[in-house]
Structures are given as structure tokens and as C-alpha cells.
Design a protein around this motif. Structure first.
Motif, PDB file in Angstrom:
ATOM      1  N   LEU A 138      59.052  31.530  38.347  1.00  0.00           N
ATOM      2  CA  LEU A 138      58.163  30.605  38.349  1.00  0.00           C
ATOM      3  C   LEU A 138      57.393  30.889  36.747  1.00  0.00           C
ATOM      4  CD1 LEU A 138      56.059  30.645  41.598  1.00  0.00           C
ATOM      5  CD2 LEU A 138      57.450  28.874  40.446  1.00  0.00           C
ATOM      6  N   THR A 139      58.123  32.113  35.824  1.00  0.00           N
ATOM      7  CA  THR A 139      57.173  33.003  34.757  1.00  0.00           C
ATOM      8  C   THR A 139      58.572  32.741  34.088  1.00  0.00           C
ATOM      9  OG1 THR A 139      57.989  35.289  35.932  1.00  0.00           O
ATOM     10  CG2 THR A 139      56.043  34.249  35.712  1.00  0.00           C
ATOM     11  N   ASN A 140      59.464  32.039  33.534  1.00  0.00           N
ATOM     12  CA  ASN A 140      60.446  31.980  32.788  1.00  0.00           C
ATOM     13  C   ASN A 140      60.796  32.946  33.050  1.00  0.00           C
ATOM     14  OD1 ASN A 140      59.372  28.703  32.626  1.00  0.00           O
ATOM     15  ND2 ASN A 140      58.025  29.583  30.865  1.00  0.00           N
ATOM     16  N   ASN A 141      61.518  33.268  34.302  1.00  0.00           N
ATOM     17  CA  ASN A 141      61.861  35.068  34.227  1.00  0.00           C
ATOM     18  C   ASN A 141      61.439  35.995  33.413  1.00  0.00           C
ATOM     19  OD1 ASN A 141      64.527  35.548  35.512  1.00  0.00           O
ATOM     20  ND2 ASN A 141      65.829  35.958  33.294  1.00  0.00           N
TER      21      ASN A 141
ATOM     22  N   ARG B  20      46.857  33.355  35.639  1.00  0.00           N
ATOM     23  CA  ARG B  20      47.870  32.980  36.687  1.00  0.00           C
ATOM     24  C   ARG B  20      47.569  34.774  37.431  1.00  0.00           C
ATOM     25  NH1 ARG B  20      53.537  29.965  36.137  1.00  0.00           N
ATOM     26  NH2 ARG B  20      53.317  29.032  38.924  1.00  0.00           N
ATOM     27  N   ILE B  21      47.522  33.817  38.895  1.00  0.00           N
ATOM     28  CA  ILE B  21      47.241  34.721  39.593  1.00  0.00           C
ATOM     29  C   ILE B  21      48.765  34.752  41.365  1.00  0.00           C
ATOM     30  CG2 ILE B  21      46.137  36.746  41.634  1.00  0.00           C
ATOM     31  CD1 ILE B  21      43.925  35.981  39.724  1.00  0.00           C
ATOM     32  N   PHE B  22      49.670  35.860  40.948  1.00  0.00           N
ATOM     33  CA  PHE B  22      50.209  35.444  42.311  1.00  0.00           C
ATOM     34  C   PHE B  22      50.305  36.611  42.987  1.00  0.00           C
ATOM     35  CE2 PHE B  22      52.687  34.505  38.380  1.00  0.00           C
ATOM     36  CZ  PHE B  22      53.268  33.341  38.366  1.00  0.00           C
TER      37      PHE B  22
ATOM     38  N   SER C  46      49.066  37.283  33.592  1.00  0.00           N
ATOM     39  CA  SER C  46      50.089  37.030  34.658  1.00  0.00           C
ATOM     40  C   SER C  46      49.992  37.984  35.678  1.00  0.00           C
ATOM     41  CB  SER C  46      51.429  36.077  34.414  1.00  0.00           C
ATOM     42  OG  SER C  46      51.949  36.964  34.012  1.00  0.00           O
ATOM     43  N   VAL C  47      49.514  37.512  36.660  1.00  0.00           N
ATOM     44  CA  VAL C  47      48.919  39.339  37.775  1.00  0.00           C
ATOM     45  C   VAL C  47      49.598  38.875  39.131  1.00  0.00           C
ATOM     46  CG1 VAL C  47      47.277  40.679  38.476  1.00  0.00           C
ATOM     47  CG2 VAL C  47      47.341  39.247  36.175  1.00  0.00           C
ATOM     48  N   ALA C  48      51.056  39.702  38.969  1.00  0.00           N
ATOM     49  CA  ALA C  48      51.121  39.810  40.637  1.00  0.00           C
ATOM     50  C   ALA C  48      50.455  40.961  42.028  1.00  0.00           C
ATOM     51  CB  ALA C  48      52.775  40.236  40.912  1.00  0.00           C
TER      52      ALA C  48
ATOM     53  N   ALA D 295      61.218  38.059  47.232  1.00  0.00           N
ATOM     54  CA  ALA D 295      59.927  37.592  46.121  1.00  0.00           C
ATOM     55  C   ALA D 295      59.512  38.095  44.556  1.00  0.00           C
ATOM     56  CB  ALA D 295      58.717  38.668  46.792  1.00  0.00           C
ATOM     57  N   VAL D 296      60.422  38.545  44.201  1.00  0.00           N
ATOM     58  CA  VAL D 296      61.018  39.193  42.860  1.00  0.00           C
ATOM     59  C   VAL D 296      61.850  37.619  41.781  1.00  0.00           C
ATOM     60  CG1 VAL D 296      62.181  40.299  40.999  1.00  0.00           C
ATOM     61  CG2 VAL D 296      60.986  41.019  43.555  1.00  0.00           C
ATOM     62  N   ALA D 297      62.573  37.127  42.767  1.00  0.00           N
ATOM     63  CA  ALA D 297      62.985  36.289  42.162  1.00  0.00           C
ATOM     64  C   ALA D 297      61.957  34.481  41.981  1.00  0.00           C
ATOM     65  CB  ALA D 297      64.681  35.866  43.568  1.00  0.00           C
ATOM     66  N   LYS D 298      61.461  34.868  42.806  1.00  0.00           N
ATOM     67  CA  LYS D 298      60.160  33.329  43.006  1.00  0.00           C
ATOM     68  C   LYS D 298      59.583  34.263  41.949  1.00  0.00           C
ATOM     69  CE  LYS D 298      59.216  30.139  45.095  1.00  0.00           C
ATOM     70  NZ  LYS D 298      59.705  28.308  44.683  1.00  0.00           N
ATOM     71  N   VAL D 299      59.216  34.836  41.553  1.00  0.00           N
ATOM     72  CA  VAL D 299      57.897  35.489  40.934  1.00  0.00           C
ATOM     73  C   VAL D 299      58.871  34.976  39.137  1.00  0.00           C
ATOM     74  CG1 VAL D 299      56.262  36.739  39.418  1.00  0.00           C
ATOM     75  CG2 VAL D 299      56.670  36.227  41.874  1.00  0.00           C
TER      76      VAL D 299
END
Length: 346
Positions: free
Chosen positions: A232-235, A195-197, A171-173, A225-229
Motif C-alpha cells: 500500500l506504500t509502493n513498496n 495516512r495512518i495504518f 505515513s504512520v503505522a 502485515a509488513v507485506a500489506k503495508v
């Protein structure tokens, strides 16, 4: 010949200057076929960098035709169609051999400038230049755009993914929705990210990020933004972060998006006054990055990927301008009317 001059913040213009000449035996003179405006050029244009008025332009990306070579040049000849990377690696020092030609150890003049012009003098051209098969007339305008990205932004996006060690299934942001960030999305996809954010608030860039392989668009910024990611990644946070801006805010955000042990690939030209390293210590965050290894990536991976039609990074060029209209090209990028401006010298 015509060349762009940085007049003052908010203004560049074209002036006639002397033609470049061979000054050293490893110089190459190149007639520019396509060049462009980079996001890093805008720092001075916006008055955020201290750059002397009436100075040479900071342009550093081009494809063109070789018109003259120095006596030490054996790898290219007059008439060759080439990518002119913004870095000028030698190919045989420890840094270049390790795949970090952006940090070539054999000379200090490792970076291009003055490229928003009709002709350039490319220094240390023996290894750094990348030959393109055929000539410009063999390619569509869309292909020329993609080839031009190989002088910087596609290679820089790939560098972010490489130094962040993006692996299959990761997974990558990606922070930054300019040309480098969008090319970072392509690179993460190439390297197998699952998964690419893409962090973006602009609809045109969001659409292109999705086309390039992003799976999620994060329109929030900062802690939101941090909270949203994290949601979406089970914290957990992501495995890798590609930081493609260079601001203090983007670096702070990058430090928070990853899971413990995540790697941050930094390719945004740094403009933060400082970075607090304490947070990375307590999360085992790995921080890597710097100038891209343009020649290495072009020769090993990217030129073939473009020629084979596997990737289409040239879509980041959303409008073209003549060299005479260079100030409009800068203005359009400053005002976010285009993602990246391409310049056609003649």
C-alpha cells in the motif's frame, strides 16, 4: 479505605487498608474520582510478570480531588480537581526541561502505583499534577473519561508520535489496538499524518481507529502485515511506526514496516528478552521512546484539546465498573470484551 490488592495471577480483590497520609513535604493526598485498568496491569494478571502475591495494585491512572497538601506544595490546594499523571516529574531538571519528564532526574520514585483505590498519596506533586478547571460535577461522564486518559494513555500515544517525529503529510503505522495504540492514532492525526495504518484484527477496535483518524486497517500480522503495508506504500514502507505493545513480535514488526530512515516511537512496556539491532543499522532506522512526558503534554497540548472538544480519547473506555467489581474489570480486558475498563470508586 478500599484499595485493590493483587492476590495472585488471575485474581485481584478489594481490601480495607489504612488511609494514605502526608509523609514528605511535596506529597499530595487525592480522593479518586475515576481510575482504570491499564494494559500493562494485565502482564502480572496473566502471570507473565513475576509479582508477589497479596501486593499493592499496579494501577497508575487517575483524576481526583485534592484533600490535603504537604508544606512545600504551592501549585494546588484542597478542593482542586486534578489529573494525576503516572509520572511525577519535577519540572526543572534537564530531563523535564527537555520535555522528558517521564525520566525526571531529581528522584527515583517517578511512577505511580496503588491508584485503583479510594485515595492515593501522590508524590512530588508540586509540578506534576495538572489542574482541571472547575470540579467533576461540571463535566459529563464522556468528558470525565477523556480527562482520565490524560493520566496515561492519551499522553503515551502522543509520546509515541512525538518521539517518532510524525510530521504533516507523513505515513504512520500504529502497532497495537489497545487504548494506547488507539490514542496513538489520535496523536498521529493531531500531528498531521496523511495516512495512518492501524494494525488491528478486532472489529470494535478497527471501528474506533477509523473514527479516530486511521485511513487503513491492517488485519494481518507479522510478515503478512509488513507485506500489506509495503504493497500500500509502493513498496516503500512508512515514515514512522508507533510501537504500542512491547512484545518481541511487535518490535520485530516495527523494524520492518518503516522505510530506510524511518523512526520508531516505542511506548509499549518492553517485554522482549532482547532486540537485534543489526537490522536497524542497515536500514538507518531510528529507535526512540520510553515513559511518556505526561505533564508536559497535558499542559502544552492535550488538556486544551480535550476541553475544546477537538479530540475524544475517552471513547477507549467501553465499560465502567465499581471498585468492588475490580476483578471483573480485569477479566473483561483480559478476555478482550472491552477495550479499557474504567473504575468508579464510589
Amino acid at each position: 479505605m478500599k484499595s485493590t490488592i493483587f492476590v495472585k495471577p488471575g485474581k485481584v480483590e478489594v481490601k480495607d487498608i489504612d488511609m494514605p497520609t502526608i509523609q514528605k513535604d511535596d506529597d499530595v493526598i487525592i480522593k479518586i474520582v475515576r481510575t482504570c485498568v491499564c494494559g500493562s496491569d494485565l502482564w502480572a494478571y496473566r502471570g507473565l510478570d513475576d509479582v508477589p502475591e497479596n501486593s499493592e495494585n499496579s494501577g497508575h491512572e487517575a483524576i481526583g480531588i485534592v484533600t490535603e497538601v504537604g508544606s512545600a506544595i504551592t501549585t494546588v490546594q484542597t478542593g482542586d480537581f486534578v489529573i494525576a499523571p503516572f509520572t511525577h516529574g519535577c519540572g526543572h531538571c534537564a530531563a523535564c526541561l527537555a520535555g522528558f519528564d517521564g525520566d525526571c532526574q531529581n528522584h527515583t520514585d517517578n511512577f505511580s502505583n496503588g491508584v485503583q483505590a479510594e485515595y492515593i498519596r501522590f508524590q512530588h506533586g508540586e509540578w506534576a499534577l495538572v489542574k482541571i478547571p472547575g470540579n467533576p460535577d461540571d463535566y459529563s461522564e464522556e468528558m470525565l473519561k477523556s480527562l482520565l486518559t490524560l493520566a496515561d494513555v492519551m499522553a503515551t500515544g502522543y509520546h509515541a508520535a512525538r518521539v517518532a517525529n510524525v510530521q504533516k503529510g507523513d505515513s504512520v503505522a500504529v502497532i497495537g489496538d489497545g487504548a494506547v495504540g488507539l490514542c496513538g492514532v489520535i496523536a498521529a492525526k493531531m500531528r498531521g499524518a496523511k495516512r495512518i495504518f492501524a494494525m488491528s484484527r478486532h472489529e470494535d477496535r478497527q471501528k474506533l481507529a477509523l473514527e479516530f483518524g486511521a485511513t487503513d486497517i491492517i488485519a494481518e500480522r507479522g510478515d503478512d502485515a509488513v507485506a500489506k503495508v509495503k504493497e500500500l506504500t509502493n513498496n516503500a514502507g512508512v515514515d514512522a511506526v508507533l510501537e504500542c505493545v512491547g512484545s518481541e513480535q511487535s518490535n520485530e514488526e516495527a523494524m520492518k514496516l518503516g522505510r530506510p530512515g524511518a523512526i520508531i516511537g516505542r511506548v509499549g512496556l518492553p517485554h522482549e528478552p532482547k532486540m537485534d539491532m543489526a537490522q536497524s543499522f542497515y536500514t538507518n532506522t531510528i529507535i526512540a521512546g520510553g515513559p511518556a512526558s505526561v505533564t508536559t503534554y497535558d499542559k502544552q497540548v492535550l488538556l486544551k484539546a480535550v476541553l475544546d472538544g477537538d479530540i475524544h480519547p475517552g471513547k477507549v473506555f467501553t465499560k465502567s465498573y465499581s471498585l468492588d467489581d475490580i476483578d471483573s474489570a480485569y477479566q473483561a480486558m483480559t478476555n478482550r470484551e472491552v477495550i479499557k475498563s474504567m473504575i468508579i470508586p464510589a
